[in-house]
Structures are given as structure tokens and as C-alpha cells.
Write an enzyme that holds these catalytic residues in place. Structure first.
Site, PDB file in Angstrom:
ATOM      1  N   GLY A 175       0.795  -1.233   0.000  1.00  0.00           N
ATOM      2  CA  GLY A 175       0.000   0.000   0.000  1.00  0.00           C
ATOM      3  C   GLY A 175       0.821   1.273   0.000  1.00  0.00           C
ATOM      4  O   GLY A 175       0.275   2.359   0.192  1.00  0.00           O
ATOM      5  N   ASP A 210       7.111  -8.364   4.455  1.00  0.00           N
ATOM      6  CA  ASP A 210       7.829  -8.735   3.236  1.00  0.00           C
ATOM      7  C   ASP A 210       7.236 -10.049   2.737  1.00  0.00           C
ATOM      8  O   ASP A 210       7.441 -11.103   3.341  1.00  0.00           O
ATOM      9  CB  ASP A 210       9.330  -8.887   3.526  1.00  0.00           C
ATOM     10  N   TYR A 227      13.624 -20.698 -16.949  1.00  0.00           N
ATOM     11  CA  TYR A 227      12.981 -19.482 -16.443  1.00  0.00           C
ATOM     12  C   TYR A 227      12.801 -18.445 -17.543  1.00  0.00           C
ATOM     13  O   TYR A 227      13.716 -18.155 -18.302  1.00  0.00           O
ATOM     14  CB  TYR A 227      13.826 -18.883 -15.312  1.00  0.00           C
TER      15      TYR A 227
HETATM   16  N1  LIG Z   1       0.578  -1.424 -13.222  1.00  0.00           N
HETATM   17  C1  LIG Z   1       0.013  -2.252 -14.052  1.00  0.00           C
HETATM   18  O1  LIG Z   1      -0.084  -1.966 -15.254  1.00  0.00           O
HETATM   19  C2  LIG Z   1      -0.542  -3.570 -13.577  1.00  0.00           C
HETATM   20  C3  LIG Z   1      -1.174  -4.408 -14.497  1.00  0.00           C
HETATM   21  C4  LIG Z   1      -1.685  -5.630 -14.059  1.00  0.00           C
HETATM   22  C5  LIG Z   1      -1.569  -5.992 -12.730  1.00  0.00           C
HETATM   23  N2  LIG Z   1      -0.940  -5.175 -11.836  1.00  0.00           N
HETATM   24  C6  LIG Z   1      -0.828  -5.617 -10.443  1.00  0.00           C
HETATM   25  O2  LIG Z   1      -1.178  -4.577  -9.563  1.00  0.00           O
HETATM   26  C7  LIG Z   1      -0.500  -4.742  -8.331  1.00  0.00           C
HETATM   27  C8  LIG Z   1       0.078  -3.401  -7.874  1.00  0.00           C
HETATM   28  O3  LIG Z   1       1.046  -2.974  -8.785  1.00  0.00           O
HETATM   29  P1  LIG Z   1       1.463  -1.469  -9.055  1.00  0.00           P
HETATM   30  O4  LIG Z   1       1.361  -1.269 -10.525  1.00  0.00           O
HETATM   31  O5  LIG Z   1       0.761  -0.545  -8.151  1.00  0.00           O
HETATM   32  O6  LIG Z   1       3.035  -1.545  -8.735  1.00  0.00           O
HETATM   33  P2  LIG Z   1       3.934  -0.847  -7.616  1.00  0.00           P
HETATM   34  O7  LIG Z   1       3.720   0.621  -7.608  1.00  0.00           O
HETATM   35  O8  LIG Z   1       5.309  -1.360  -7.838  1.00  0.00           O
HETATM   36  O9  LIG Z   1       3.328  -1.438  -6.292  1.00  0.00           O
HETATM   37  C9  LIG Z   1       3.611  -2.733  -5.863  1.00  0.00           C
HETATM   38  C10 LIG Z   1       3.748  -2.718  -4.378  1.00  0.00           C
HETATM   39  O10 LIG Z   1       4.096  -4.040  -3.942  1.00  0.00           O
HETATM   40  C11 LIG Z   1       5.137  -3.917  -3.029  1.00  0.00           C
HETATM   41  N3  LIG Z   1       5.960  -5.121  -2.938  1.00  0.00           N
HETATM   42  C12 LIG Z   1       6.743  -5.675  -3.880  1.00  0.00           C
HETATM   43  N4  LIG Z   1       7.376  -6.747  -3.383  1.00  0.00           N
HETATM   44  C13 LIG Z   1       6.985  -6.869  -2.094  1.00  0.00           C
HETATM   45  C14 LIG Z   1       7.308  -7.762  -1.048  1.00  0.00           C
HETATM   46  N5  LIG Z   1       8.178  -8.758  -1.202  1.00  0.00           N
HETATM   47  N6  LIG Z   1       6.721  -7.588   0.153  1.00  0.00           N
HETATM   48  C15 LIG Z   1       5.857  -6.570   0.344  1.00  0.00           C
HETATM   49  N7  LIG Z   1       5.521  -5.693  -0.599  1.00  0.00           N
HETATM   50  C16 LIG Z   1       6.088  -5.839  -1.802  1.00  0.00           C
HETATM   51  C17 LIG Z   1       5.948  -2.746  -3.493  1.00  0.00           C
HETATM   52  O11 LIG Z   1       6.752  -2.300  -2.440  1.00  0.00           O
HETATM   53  P3  LIG Z   1       8.142  -1.536  -2.695  1.00  0.00           P
HETATM   54  O12 LIG Z   1       7.762  -0.132  -2.966  1.00  0.00           O
HETATM   55  O13 LIG Z   1       8.897  -1.762  -1.441  1.00  0.00           O
HETATM   56  O14 LIG Z   1       8.789  -2.204  -3.888  1.00  0.00           O
HETATM   57  C18 LIG Z   1       4.840  -1.777  -3.882  1.00  0.00           C
HETATM   58  O15 LIG Z   1       4.357  -1.086  -2.761  1.00  0.00           O
HETATM   59  C19 LIG Z   1       0.534  -5.851  -8.550  1.00  0.00           C
HETATM   60  O16 LIG Z   1       0.062  -7.035  -7.962  1.00  0.00           O
HETATM   61  C20 LIG Z   1       0.578  -5.988 -10.055  1.00  0.00           C
HETATM   62  O17 LIG Z   1       0.904  -7.296 -10.452  1.00  0.00           O
HETATM   63  C21 LIG Z   1      -0.437  -3.976 -12.238  1.00  0.00           C
END
Ligand SMILES: NC(=O)c1ccc[n+]([C@@H]2O[C@H](COP(=O)([O-])OP(=O)(O)OC[C@H]3O[C@@H](n4cnc5c(N)ncnc54)[C@H](OP(=O)(O)O)[C@@H]3O)[C@@H](O)[C@H]2O)c1
Ligand SMILES: *[C@@H]1O[C@H](CO)[C@@H](O)[C@H](O)[C@H]1NC(C)=O
Ligand SMILES: *[C@@H]1O[C@H](CO)[C@@H](O)[C@H](O)[C@H]1NC(C)=O
Length: 320
Positions: A41, A92, A196
């Protein structure tokens, strides 16, 4: 909803569409008295989701690995909305130990739990094993959330029962679930570096999110628990998620810019599915642009959903 409505923002059956924002889809909805946990968040879609839940009166727990960034985020929300109730807790998701510590800490706060938003995620990172020796995208996007949900579920059940208010779990999946390995989930070769593929590993983890929501939804229905579980694809939004593929995503955005959303629009489907009363009783579904959407053949498989559940439980037992 077709491609045309994605571009034009024309609303679908729900009355909302790709152009709707998180504030619009929760207008006039009161979330006072509800407690919500939002993973990841502190930035992007999760931050906007936290802000709008707080704006509607919910007590928001931001679960973040970077608690400094989360505290900054909290400050920014409180500045504009001083009565907001927000707490920051360390989590985490790539570490099962951290997930257990978070759950212990949250449960010790003696708060109810109405809504869980499994939002955190990583995308396209180079091959890497988590501290539990599980491929990083699967570990973070699926396994950590699997354990987290299971550890918070008793609280959610008790809350739903004692308040008579439906609990809701929302999983952030992605349209990328369509692009996974041919077998869907590589149960036997999850940690095989040789095969991978960073894109397919992301698709695999996002397929796992849908399968997991599906199986949990089935189990909760069977138990008669008043908790729904749904998945969303938020749309395409330029966030920190692109950190491992920034140039590629920028290039894609250049030619597909009509399909992209801003962050308030990106958080809309999460907030709609998490809070809107239109969806009372709706469970085990997948939403995009605030409307139900079809999933891939793999995502529809009951067999795969069950297999993933058992595989995940086994994996968690093995690292204990
Ligand atoms: N943006 C898109 O176009 C898109 C499209 C499809 C789906 N999604 C999904 O939407 C969700 C949110 O993404 P977003 O676009 O808002 O990206 P984001 O801004 O990178 O947000 C992701 C969040 O997850 C946190 N995170 C990552 N690894 C973590 C861990 N090991 N433990 C705890 N927190 C962790 C990040 O923390 P840090 O700041 O510490 O890295 C960040 O707060 C994701 O699940 C993503 O797959 C996004
Ligand atoms: C998604 O769905 C199930 C049910 O809510 C949950 O247990 C699982 O951990 C979730 N995974 C994520 C991160 O979406
Ligand atoms: C389940 O939740 C809904 C929505 O909050 C509520 O109307 C309904 O009465 C609840 N059902 C039970 C059995 O508690």
C-alpha cells in the site's frame, strides 16, 4: 467489455468503465467501522486504494516491506485528510517468516478484519530465489499472499459472523495471466533457472492468483462463511512495477497509449470490488474495468486450482 470501451471509457453493465476512478466507484459509500489490510500500500495502485478506503472512513492497515515509504504515504494522505485512520505494519511477502510475523502483529492488535486487498507484486525480475528458496515472482505474488490470507482468515470469518457484514478478499491479478508457461503452473520446475522466462513467470504467478481465489472462494462457500473472494486486472498503469522492464514498457506504451490508465483509474476496479454493494454475494469472479471479465482456460480449471492449493500448502510446510 471490448477494446473499444477500454479506449472510450464507455461504462459496462456495472455502470462503470475504464475511465472510472477509485473515488467515483465508491462515491457515497460509507466504510466507517470497516478494517482493511492493503498489501503493497505504499506506492502505485495500492497507495491510491489505501487513500480512497481511508477517505471513505475505513481503518486502513498499510502492509509494506518499505515501512519508511509507507509512513511517508500515510503522512501525505493525512495531510489532505486529517481524520483518516491509517497504520503501517512491516510485511515482506517474499519471506514466509515475515508473513507470519505480520499476522502475529496484526492479530495482536485485536482489530476486526473486513477486507483484505492482496495487492503487492513484482514483475519481470531476473531469476532469483527467495530466502525460502522459491522463485521470486511466485514467492511474492502468490505464496506469500497464500499464507497471509490463510493466517488472517479466522479473523475475517469471526468478523463476518459477529457483525453480519460480508468480508471481502480482493486479489490483484493481471491480464498477463494469459501469458504463462504452456502447462499453466510449472509445479515440478518452479525453481529451474534454465527454463525461467521472466514474462511467463509473472504470468504464472498471476494465474496462481486467480486459481487461488477460485479455490478459496469454493471452500468458503462450502463452509457458509460470509466472505467473497474475487480477482481484478487493474488495467495498464505506469508504476514502479515497471522497474525491471522500464524501457520495454515505455516502448509498448508509446504504441498502445490509448489503452493506458492513470493511477486513480487503476485503483478503481480494486475499490469497486472491495467496497461497492452491487457486488454483494459475488465470489470467485475476475474483473477488469469494474466489470466481470472472462479468464483463460487454465484459470477456469478446477483441477489446477486444487492442485495449486495442495502444492502451496506442501511448499509452506517444507520451509517451516
Ligand atoms: N501497473 C500495471 O499496469 C498492472 C497491471 C496488471 C496488474 N498489476 C498488479 O497490480 C499490483 C500493484 O502494482 P502497481 O502497478 O501498483 O506496482 P507498484 O507501484 O510497484 O506497487 C507494488 C507494491 O508491492 C510492493 N511489494 C513488492 N514486493 C513486495 C514484497 N516482497 N513484500 C511486500 N511488498 C512488496 C511494493 O513495495 P516496494 O515499494 O517496497 O517495492 C509496492 O508497494 C501488482 O500485484 C501488479 O501485479 C499492475
Ligand atoms: C488470492 O486468492 C486467495 C484467496 O483470497 C488467497 O488465499 C491468495 O493468497 C491470493 N493471492 C494473491 C496474492 O492474489
Ligand atoms: C452477509 O453479508 C451481507 C452483506 O453485508 C449481509 O447483508 C448478510 O446478511 C450477511 N449474511 C450473513 C449470513 O451474515
Amino acid at each position: 467489455m471490448g477494446i473499444l470501451s477500454l479506449i472510450t471509457g464507455k461504462p459496462g453493465a456495472s455502470g462503470f468503465g475504464s475511465g472510472s476512478t477509485a473515488e467515483q466507484v465508491t462515491e457515497d459509500i460509507c466504510a466507517a467501522g470497516l478494517t482493511v489490510v492493503v498489501t503493497g500500500g505504499s506506492s502505485g495502485i495500492g497507495l491510491e486504494t489505501s487513500r480512497v478506503f481511508a477517505l471513505r472512513g475505513a481503518h486502513v492497515i498499510i502492509a509494506a516491506r518499505n515501512t519508511e515509504a509507507a509512513s511517508e504515504a500515510k503522512k501525505r494522505i493525512m495531510k489532505i485528510h486529517p481524520v483518516a485512520r491509517i497504520d503501517v505494519l512491516k510485511l515482506d511477502l517474499s519471506s514466509l517468516k515475515s508473513v507470519r510475523a505480520f499476522a502475529d502483529q496484526f492479530n495482536a492488535m485485536n482489530l476486526p478484519l473486513n477486507i483484505l486487498i492482496n495487492n503487492a507484486g513484482v514483475m519481470f525480475c531476473p531469476f532469483q530465489l527467495s530466502e525460502d528458496e522459491v522463485e521470486m515472482q511466485f514467492a511474492t505474488n502468490h505464496l506469500g499472499h497464500f499464507l497471509l490470507t490463510n493466517l488472517l482468515l479466522d479473523n475475517m470469518k469471526t468478523t463476518a459472523k459477529s457483525t453480519g457484514i460480508e468480508g471481502r478478499i480482493v486479489n490483484l491479478s493481471s491480464v498477463a495471466h494469459l501469458h504463462t508457461y504452456p502447462k499453466g503452473i510449472l509445479f515440478d520446475q518452479l525453481n529451474d533457472k534454465k527454463i525461467y522466462n521472466d514474462k511467463m513467470a509473472y504470468g504464472q504467478s498471476k494465474l496462481a492468483n486467480i486459481l487461488h481465489a477460485k479455490e478459496l472462494s469454493r471452500r468458503l462457500k462450502e463452509e457458509g462463511a460470509n466472505i467473497t473472494v474475487n480477482c481484478v486486472h487493474p488495467g495498464l498503469i505506469m508504476t514502479n512495477l515497471m522497474r525491471h522492464s522500464f524501457a520495454l514498457m515505455k516502448a509498448i506504451q508509446l504504441v498502445t497509449y490509448l489503452f493506458w490508465k492513470n493511477v486513480p483509474q487503476g485503483a478503481a476496479t480494486t475499490c469497486y470490488v472491495g467496497l461497492n454493494p452491487q457486488l454483494k454475494g459475488v465470489t470467485g469472479k475476475y474483473f477488469a474495468d469494474c466489470n466481470e471479465e472472462k479468464t483463460s482456460a487454465h484459470a477456469k480449471s478446477d483441477v489446477l486450482a486444487k492442485q495449486l492449493w495442495e502444492f502451496s500448502e506442501e511448499l509452506i510446510r517444507s520451509v517451516k
